[in-house]
Structure formats: C-alpha cells, structure tokens
Scaffold this active site. Sequence first.
Site, PDB file in Angstrom:
ATOM      1  N   SER A   3       0.863  -1.176   0.000  1.00  0.00           N
ATOM      2  CA  SER A   3       0.000   0.000   0.000  1.00  0.00           C
ATOM      3  C   SER A   3       0.902   1.230   0.000  1.00  0.00           C
ATOM      4  O   SER A   3       1.657   1.435   0.951  1.00  0.00           O
ATOM      5  CB  SER A   3      -0.871  -0.034   1.263  1.00  0.00           C
ATOM      6  OG  SER A   3      -1.563   1.179   1.427  1.00  0.00           O
ATOM      7  N   LYS A  38      -1.164  -0.961  -4.390  1.00  0.00           N
ATOM      8  CA  LYS A  38      -2.340  -0.168  -4.014  1.00  0.00           C
ATOM      9  C   LYS A  38      -1.889   1.267  -3.822  1.00  0.00           C
ATOM     10  O   LYS A  38      -0.922   1.526  -3.099  1.00  0.00           O
ATOM     11  CB  LYS A  38      -2.935  -0.742  -2.737  1.00  0.00           C
ATOM     12  CG  LYS A  38      -3.922   0.150  -1.994  1.00  0.00           C
ATOM     13  CD  LYS A  38      -4.635  -0.649  -0.901  1.00  0.00           C
ATOM     14  CE  LYS A  38      -4.709   0.126   0.396  1.00  0.00           C
ATOM     15  NZ  LYS A  38      -5.341  -0.648   1.486  1.00  0.00           N
ATOM     16  N   LYS A  61      -2.843   5.051  -2.513  1.00  0.00           N
ATOM     17  CA  LYS A  61      -3.774   5.875  -1.750  1.00  0.00           C
ATOM     18  C   LYS A  61      -4.161   7.054  -2.653  1.00  0.00           C
ATOM     19  O   LYS A  61      -3.291   7.651  -3.301  1.00  0.00           O
ATOM     20  CB  LYS A  61      -3.086   6.407  -0.491  1.00  0.00           C
ATOM     21  CG  LYS A  61      -2.816   5.305   0.546  1.00  0.00           C
ATOM     22  CD  LYS A  61      -4.096   4.837   1.205  1.00  0.00           C
ATOM     23  CE  LYS A  61      -3.823   3.874   2.349  1.00  0.00           C
ATOM     24  NZ  LYS A  61      -5.077   3.402   2.967  1.00  0.00           N
ATOM     25  N   ASP A 111      -7.136   3.192  -2.929  1.00  0.00           N
ATOM     26  CA  ASP A 111      -7.828   3.264  -1.640  1.00  0.00           C
ATOM     27  C   ASP A 111      -8.042   4.735  -1.293  1.00  0.00           C
ATOM     28  O   ASP A 111      -7.075   5.492  -1.137  1.00  0.00           O
ATOM     29  CB  ASP A 111      -6.977   2.573  -0.556  1.00  0.00           C
ATOM     30  CG  ASP A 111      -7.695   2.520   0.798  1.00  0.00           C
ATOM     31  OD1 ASP A 111      -8.799   3.066   0.937  1.00  0.00           O
ATOM     32  OD2 ASP A 111      -7.109   1.913   1.727  1.00  0.00           O
ATOM     33  N   GLU A 119     -11.116   1.002  -3.203  1.00  0.00           N
ATOM     34  CA  GLU A 119     -11.394   0.716  -1.793  1.00  0.00           C
ATOM     35  C   GLU A 119     -11.990   1.941  -1.113  1.00  0.00           C
ATOM     36  O   GLU A 119     -11.451   3.047  -1.221  1.00  0.00           O
ATOM     37  CB  GLU A 119     -10.063   0.305  -1.127  1.00  0.00           C
ATOM     38  CG  GLU A 119     -10.180  -0.228   0.290  1.00  0.00           C
ATOM     39  CD  GLU A 119      -8.810  -0.705   0.817  1.00  0.00           C
ATOM     40  OE1 GLU A 119      -7.926  -1.025  -0.003  1.00  0.00           O
ATOM     41  OE2 GLU A 119      -8.636  -0.731   2.041  1.00  0.00           O
ATOM     42  N   ASP A 144     -13.663  -1.327   3.293  1.00  0.00           N
ATOM     43  CA  ASP A 144     -12.732  -1.483   4.415  1.00  0.00           C
ATOM     44  C   ASP A 144     -13.462  -0.929   5.648  1.00  0.00           C
ATOM     45  O   ASP A 144     -14.147  -1.667   6.366  1.00  0.00           O
ATOM     46  CB  ASP A 144     -11.429  -0.732   4.073  1.00  0.00           C
ATOM     47  CG  ASP A 144     -10.420  -0.651   5.222  1.00  0.00           C
ATOM     48  OD1 ASP A 144     -10.755  -1.037   6.352  1.00  0.00           O
ATOM     49  OD2 ASP A 144      -9.288  -0.166   5.006  1.00  0.00           O
ATOM     50  N   LYS A 180      -9.877  -6.763   8.228  1.00  0.00           N
ATOM     51  CA  LYS A 180      -8.849  -6.400   9.214  1.00  0.00           C
ATOM     52  C   LYS A 180      -9.365  -6.916  10.553  1.00  0.00           C
ATOM     53  O   LYS A 180     -10.474  -6.532  10.974  1.00  0.00           O
ATOM     54  CB  LYS A 180      -8.661  -4.889   9.302  1.00  0.00           C
ATOM     55  CG  LYS A 180      -8.029  -4.257   8.067  1.00  0.00           C
ATOM     56  CD  LYS A 180      -7.884  -2.752   8.214  1.00  0.00           C
ATOM     57  CE  LYS A 180      -7.267  -2.162   6.958  1.00  0.00           C
ATOM     58  NZ  LYS A 180      -7.349  -0.676   6.950  1.00  0.00           N
ATOM     59  N   GLY A 239      -4.149  -4.119   6.262  1.00  0.00           N
ATOM     60  CA  GLY A 239      -3.091  -3.854   7.233  1.00  0.00           C
ATOM     61  C   GLY A 239      -3.298  -2.514   7.903  1.00  0.00           C
ATOM     62  O   GLY A 239      -4.052  -1.664   7.410  1.00  0.00           O
TER      63      GLY A 239
HETATM   64  O1  OSB Z   1      -7.024   1.972   4.704  1.00  0.00           O
HETATM   65  O2  OSB Z   1      -5.999   0.158   4.415  1.00  0.00           O
HETATM   66  C1  OSB Z   1      -6.067   1.263   4.957  1.00  0.00           C
HETATM   67  C2  OSB Z   1      -2.910   1.935   7.012  1.00  0.00           C
HETATM   68  C3  OSB Z   1      -3.452   2.544   8.120  1.00  0.00           C
HETATM   69  C4  OSB Z   1      -4.807   2.775   8.165  1.00  0.00           C
HETATM   70  C5  OSB Z   1      -5.620   2.368   7.108  1.00  0.00           C
HETATM   71  C6  OSB Z   1      -5.086   1.726   6.004  1.00  0.00           C
HETATM   72  C7  OSB Z   1      -3.697   1.542   5.940  1.00  0.00           C
HETATM   73  C8  OSB Z   1      -3.015   0.957   4.797  1.00  0.00           C
HETATM   74  C9  OSB Z   1      -1.650   0.350   5.053  1.00  0.00           C
HETATM   75  O3  OSB Z   1      -3.438   0.989   3.666  1.00  0.00           O
HETATM   76  C10 OSB Z   1      -1.630  -1.123   4.950  1.00  0.00           C
HETATM   77  C11 OSB Z   1      -0.358  -1.699   5.534  1.00  0.00           C
HETATM   78  O4  OSB Z   1       0.596  -1.827   4.784  1.00  0.00           O
HETATM   79  O5  OSB Z   1      -0.341  -2.012   6.737  1.00  0.00           O
HETATM   80 MG    MG Z   2      -8.262   0.871   3.363  1.00  0.00          MG
END
Ligand code: OSB
Ligand code: MG
Length: 392
Positions: free
Chosen positions: A153, A179, A181, A206, A231, A256, A280, A308
């Site tokens: 990510s 992925k 952001k 995302d 996402e 999510d 999660k 994650g």
């Molecule tokens: O939205 O998936 C998410 C990290 C912190 C809070 C929300 C998210 C994320 C990530 C990181 O996308 C995922 C990771 O590598 O742990």
């Molecule tokens: Mg997410």
Amino acid sequence: MQIDAAVASPRARSGFDQFSVEQIEVRTVRLRLNEPFETSFGSIDSRLIFLVSLMGEGLTGWGEVVAAEEPRYSYETVGTARHVIRDYLAPAILARPLTDLEDLHARFAPFRGHNMAKAGLELAYMDLLAQTRGESLSQLIGGTRPAIAVGVSLGIQPTLEKLLRRVDQYLALGYQRIKLKIKPGWDIDVVREVRQRHPNILLSVDANSAYRLEDLPHLQALDEFDLLMIEQPLDHDDLVDHAKVQSALRTPICLDESITSARRARQALDLGSCQIINIKIGRVGGYSEALAIHDLCYAKGIPVWCGGMLESGIGRAHNIALASLPGFTLPGDISASSRYFARDVIVPPVTVSASGIVDVPQAPGLGFAVDLDYLNANTENVERIKVKNFTA
Ligand code: OSB
Ligand code: MG
C-alpha cells in the site's frame, strides 16, 4: 460454493481448553516508520504500537491493538483502547477461566464498539490457545495455504516522480499488487501514469472515504484503468451510497472502514455495496468476527483479502495466519517488516520472496519470537493488570 470441512472444524473443536489468565500486560512502544505514510486523512512518521499480552499457566500470548494515536481512520485511539481494556475488557477476562474463543467473544459482547481493543485481546488469546495445543495460528483457525501472496500500500507521495519510483521499486521486490492511496487532486492523473507505465500489474486504489456521492462521475473516470478495485470511496460507515456507486461502476468496490462486523458484511453484500471485502481483524473486533466474515464471503464466492494497519510484527504474524484461510484469494496489505521499520519487534522479521510471497509459519503460536529486549528499550508505557481476589 461449499465450505470445506477444514475451514469449519477447528473452530468447532471447542470447550475443552479451560485456561486461567493470571495477568494482562498492556504496553506502548514507539517505532519510527522508514518513511512517512500519507493517506487522505493525514501523514504519520512513527507508529505508537500497542501490544497486549495474556499470561497464565507459564505461557504468554501476544496481540496488538491497531488503533492509531488520533481518531481518524477509526474513532478508537491508543488512549481509548487503554481505558476500555483496563476498565472493562481485562476484568472480564480475569473474572474466571476462559473456555474458548466463543466464551471470550461473549464476555466482550455487552460492551459496545471498541473493536480494536477487543481484537487485541482476542489475538493474544488465540496465540495462547495455539501454544497450548502445539499448533500454529494458521492451523488453529483452519488455514490451508502454506504461503500467501502479498501487495504493498503506497501512501500519497510529495511528487508523481517519487510515486513512480516507489511503484518500480516495490514491483522489483516482487510485490504482486500495488495499491495507491488516492484523494481528490491525487487520483485520475496519478493512476493514469502508473497504469501507462505498467499495463499488466494488479493495481488498486484506496480513498479512505475521501469522496461523496456527488463525485460519482469523477469516480467513473477511474473505470478506464482496469483497476482490481476501488477501496472505500465514500463515508466510513456508509453502505447505501456505496451500493449506488457500485451499480454505476465497472470496477469492483472493496469496503474497508464500513465493514465492522459479520452482520455489516452480510448487509453490504445484500445491498450490493461492494464486490470485495478487506478483512482487518482489528476493525471487526477480533478473530471470531474475522472468521465469520471469511466464511460468509467464501460461501458466497466473494473474494476477501487481509488489510493492514502498519502493524508491528506481532499484528503482522496474526494477519499472515488469517490470510492462510482459503477465501483469501487476493494479495493482502502484508508487506515485509523492512517496508515499515528499520527493526521489527519479532525475530526473524517478516520477509517477502522475489515472487511476492510470504511463508506461513508452522511453529506453535505466532511462529515468531518476540524480541523483548528491543521492546523494553522502546517501551513508552507498560501496565500490568492482575486478577483480584481470584478463586477458581
Ligand atoms: O485503509 O488500508 C487502509 C494503514 C493505516 C490505516 C488504514 C489503512 C492503511 C493501509 C496500510 O493501507 C496497509 C499496511 O501496509 O499495513
Ligand atoms: Mg483501506
């Protein structure tokens, strides 16, 4: 689709594992991130890792509360989780011996919300249970994969050039899915550039709730990039408007933030709010709900993947076990320890192979050793909660 016996049976094997937890430890440990992580709700450059351990019968089980310091991704914070664990959840565990995961889940049920706090304790309990049975976490929950596919990510970057370099770098390391952001102003143009450069990779985005229903035409512009999924485009608790957006998009929506329980997952699928679910363990309140969401999606043929929260190796070890279940058919946000931290709290650290694979440990419990010296050297706060007037 049929649920095979391997999924259902280990969790049915309950009721004969009486376990007395004698002490609960909550601890915060600050770990610097190798690089700042920026999402649509802000940027962080370190992670205050919240670890919980359950001790009893000479064993220690480890879990992680994934709440952040500020209530942005979720209303929970390190502070609220510490309060809820200390004052409500820990006393519920210490009151009398635990029989199984269902028993633990039932003791937490009267307390509304605070899923991340509950999950941290469920994780620690499952590590303990796995150790007492001499099984790996993956075996304990009915995992079927010896290795899992992983992605990365990538946070919002200061420049497009920097993002393109990061994408190239993680593809070269073997990661099977990228992925990105996104947020308004860092979306269509950015995705177009990445897609042009890499026409065949698994690419997803995302938004962490950065868009409104009125942005539908804007989101539709993402349809041309053959994304694996978009996402959580809309509000953190929304299902209804996501269904409207999903019906107007070719690209699958993955939820999510909106999926906080198995009930919410069922409602999202009934409404057509998404076609993919990111599970999660922290967001849904622990293994019991995570397993229920997995089973529901597996029965309906809905792909799931493991999300994650920039966890330390302890949370990551649990994520790896979860992702070994048969319904986890898409690469998860489970990157190598080195993607996040200079040094992880577990030994060995999590590593990703050149083909983007993480091995699922087979040793009892977490399958990694907890580096207590390193933890102690970086601990900001530690508190022990003990049984009071306990008579078995
Ligand atoms: O939205 O998936 C998410 C990290 C912190 C809070 C929300 C998210 C994320 C990530 C990181 O996308 C995922 C990771 O590598 O742990
Ligand atoms: Mg997410």
